[in-house]
Structures are given as C-alpha cells and as structure tokens.
Motif scaffolding. Structure first.
Motif, PDB file in Angstrom:
ATOM      1  N   SER A 260       0.847  -1.189   0.000  1.00 21.60           N
ATOM      2  CA  SER A 260       0.000   0.000   0.000  1.00 21.60           C
ATOM      3  C   SER A 260       0.880   1.235   0.000  1.00 21.60           C
ATOM      4  N   GLU A 261       0.297   2.380  -0.340  1.00 23.14           N
ATOM      5  CA  GLU A 261       1.066   3.621  -0.350  1.00 23.14           C
ATOM      6  C   GLU A 261       1.596   3.945   1.048  1.00 23.14           C
ATOM      7  N   ASP A 262       0.773   3.758   2.062  1.00 21.52           N
ATOM      8  CA  ASP A 262       1.221   4.036   3.426  1.00 21.52           C
ATOM      9  C   ASP A 262       2.398   3.152   3.806  1.00 21.52           C
TER      10      ASP A 262
ATOM     11  N   THR B 256       2.656  -0.053 -11.925  1.00 26.22           N
ATOM     12  CA  THR B 256       2.368   0.468 -10.583  1.00 26.22           C
ATOM     13  C   THR B 256       3.301   1.607 -10.181  1.00 26.22           C
TER      14      THR B 256
ATOM     15  N   SER C  78       3.106  -5.468  -6.974  1.00 25.38           N
ATOM     16  CA  SER C  78       1.993  -4.812  -6.285  1.00 25.38           C
ATOM     17  C   SER C  78       2.418  -3.596  -5.469  1.00 25.38           C
ATOM     18  N   THR C  79       3.634  -3.114  -5.669  1.00 24.80           N
ATOM     19  CA  THR C  79       4.126  -1.965  -4.907  1.00 24.80           C
ATOM     20  C   THR C  79       3.709  -0.657  -5.574  1.00 24.80           C
TER      21      THR C  79
END
Length: 320
Positions: A33-35, A78, A52-53
């Motif tokens: 996830s971005e966080d 991504t 998935s990054t």
C-alpha cells in the motif's frame, strides 16, 4: 547505503545483498500500500519493488532520499514513471530475465485451453471417462495464432510454435511490417487481428493505449472457437467481458496468468471450467529467479554510484 526490498517471496533479500555488496543494507518490508511504502522507504536510497508496490507521486514526495525504484520484474504499471523523473528518481525493470519462461507458459496455456485439458482433468478425477467432456475441439494445424504486441516474448512464442502448422499474424504499431515478415508473421491492424485470429496471445504491457483493449467488442469479433491467453498484463483484458464471452459461447476457452487485481477476488472466471488460471507464475524458474536478483542488483549499484543503470526506463514513453 539503505535498500528497501518488498516482502514478496520472489525477492530473496540475502541473495540480493550478496549481489549488492557489503556496503549495502537490505531491509525487507511490506510494500502493498502507499502508506506501507512511505513508511518503509522514507530513508531509503533504493526501493526494490514487486508487482503490487504502488509508487505514486505522493510516495515519492515522502521518500526524499530515494534515488532508484528498481522493479523486480518486467511491468512498471504500478510506478508513476513521470513523477519519478520529475524528482530525479530513476526507474528500472528487468526486461529479459524470464522471456523463455513466459513464452513457454504462453504456449502451455494455449495448448491446454485448446485441448480442454482442464475440463478433461476435472471430469476424470470426478469419475468420468468421456472424450466429449472437453467440448468441441479443433485441430491445431491450420489455425491462426495472433499476437497483441510483438515483443521479445511473442517472438519467442513464434519460435516455439514453429512446426505446429499455424498461420501467424500480429498487431503492434511499434514494429515494422518488414521486421515481422522476416519472422513469417503478417502485420495487421487490430480489427483484422480479431477477425482472423483463432488463438489470441496477449503479450502487451499495460499503458493508457492498451488498457481494456481486449473488451466486449473484441470478443464479439473473435471466432466462436477462439482461445484467448493473457500473459502480458491483466488490465489489457476486460475480465468481466471475458467471462461473459465464455458464458455466451462467443469464444471457446481462455488461459490467464495475469489479472487486473492480484490476487483476483471473487472473479466470475473461478466457476468456469473453460478458463485455466495460474497465479502470475509464468515468469518462474529457478534460473530466471537467479537472473532477476543479479540484474536488479546491477541496476541499483549503478544508480547509487551515480551511473546510468543498464535497464533504465525511458520516462518519455506512454507508461500508466
């Protein structure tokens, strides 16, 4: 120097560290996830990213020391390549480590789908013994194999199917007709590809141009006995439209190794015995995994030394 690597099982931090050398510290972190990426790479100079990054402009702003985003793979959909370039962050990928593996997987899916191996397998294991359980099957020789994108993987597929007796066509606006013809492949526009193809191999990267390229209208143009295989990027094929096309008998079978959402959740393809699904595994062999780490490390080493990495992505191309 600090390198943060995704916790994806395909990335071996110890092996990566060996290739990078003793002056580099490799930290494994969750990057889904971005966080998570912001927290993990806030002080890093290099980020080794899995499929998935998410590397967005906001992530890049939070990681002020970052000098390179090294994709551990081919696709970079991504990663905001333009935003990275604006912040002097280099983006690299590993373009050729698994060409043979993905091409082999593509052919395997084409043949398995064409010969209804999934349906036969399930029928026999359930106690059946009926050649009709596979549905209507057509002879391979004489069919037309069409490529969406004619890059290194499609070219290797072409080599692997030599001797199968299939006709070959391809749609790729970036490859000259003469270059294709030298391989025995006819260059066609996208509509002609759909009208003529019975075995469709989708090998395209995900860009604004290719997103949902193989959609409901595309399936309507394909022959009813057509087989569709996607080992490129999931977003190139509209999966809901694919499930509808299978249900309506507009095509006969499909094989997917890539999905718009990975892992796919609640896909309508799960309940279909005419769809063969694999977990984004076409890239995998032990040899490819070793090559991946060596190439990622070479790109990171070059960037951290202030040199141009061998596999730098051109930010001027139309990446998503």
């Amino acid at each position: 120097m600090e390198v943060v690597a995704s916790d994806d099982p395909m990335i071996d931090a110890e092996l990566l560290g060996q290739h990078l050398g003793g002056d580099v510290t490799v930290t494994v972190a969750e990057t889904g996830s971005e966080d998570a990426v912001r927290e993990a790479a806030s002080d890093a100079e290099a980020l080794v990213a899995n499929v998935s990054t998410p590397v967005t402009a906001e992530v890049l702003d939070a990681c002020e020391d970052l000098r390179i985003v090294a994709r551990a793979g081919v696709g970079i959909d991504t990663v905001d390549v333009g935003a990275a370039a604006e912040r002097d962050v280099v983006v690299t990928n590993v373009p050729e480590y698994c060409t043979d593996e993905v091409a082999t997987h593509t052919v395997a899916l084409l043949l398995a789908a064409l010969r209804s191996l999934g349906r036969y397998d399930r029928d026999v294991k359930a106690g059946g013994w009926d050649w009709r359980a596979g549905g209507e099957i057509h002879r391979l020789s004489g069919l037309t194999l069409g490529f969406v994108s004619y890059g290194p993987i499609a070219r290797r597929v072409r080599e692997l199917v030599d001797g199968f007796g299939v006709d070959l066509v391809a749609y790729d606006p970036y490859v000259d007709a003469e270059e294709m013809a030298a391989d025995g492949v006819e260059k066609v526009d996208f509509e002609a590809l759909l009208d003529r193809t019975e075995l469709l191999s989708v090998n395209a990267p995900l860009t604004e141009e290719t997103r949902d390229m193989v959609d409901r209208s595309a399936f309507e143009r394909l022959a009813d006995h057509a087989v569709v295989v996607n080992t490129g990027r999931g977003g190139v094929v509209d999966e809901a439209a694919l499930a509808d096309a299978l249900a309506a008998g507009e095509i006969s079978a499909a094989g997917l190794d890539v999905f718009a959402e990975e892992p796919p959740a609640g896909s309508p393809l799960f309940d279909r015995d005419d769809a063969i699904l694999t977990p984004h595994a076409a890239w995998y062999s032990e040899e490819a995994r070793a090559d991946l780490h060596e190439t990622v490390a070479a790109n990171v080493r070059a960037a951290l030394a202030g040199e141009r990495p061998p596999d730098r992505i051109d930010p001027d191309l139309d990446w998503v």
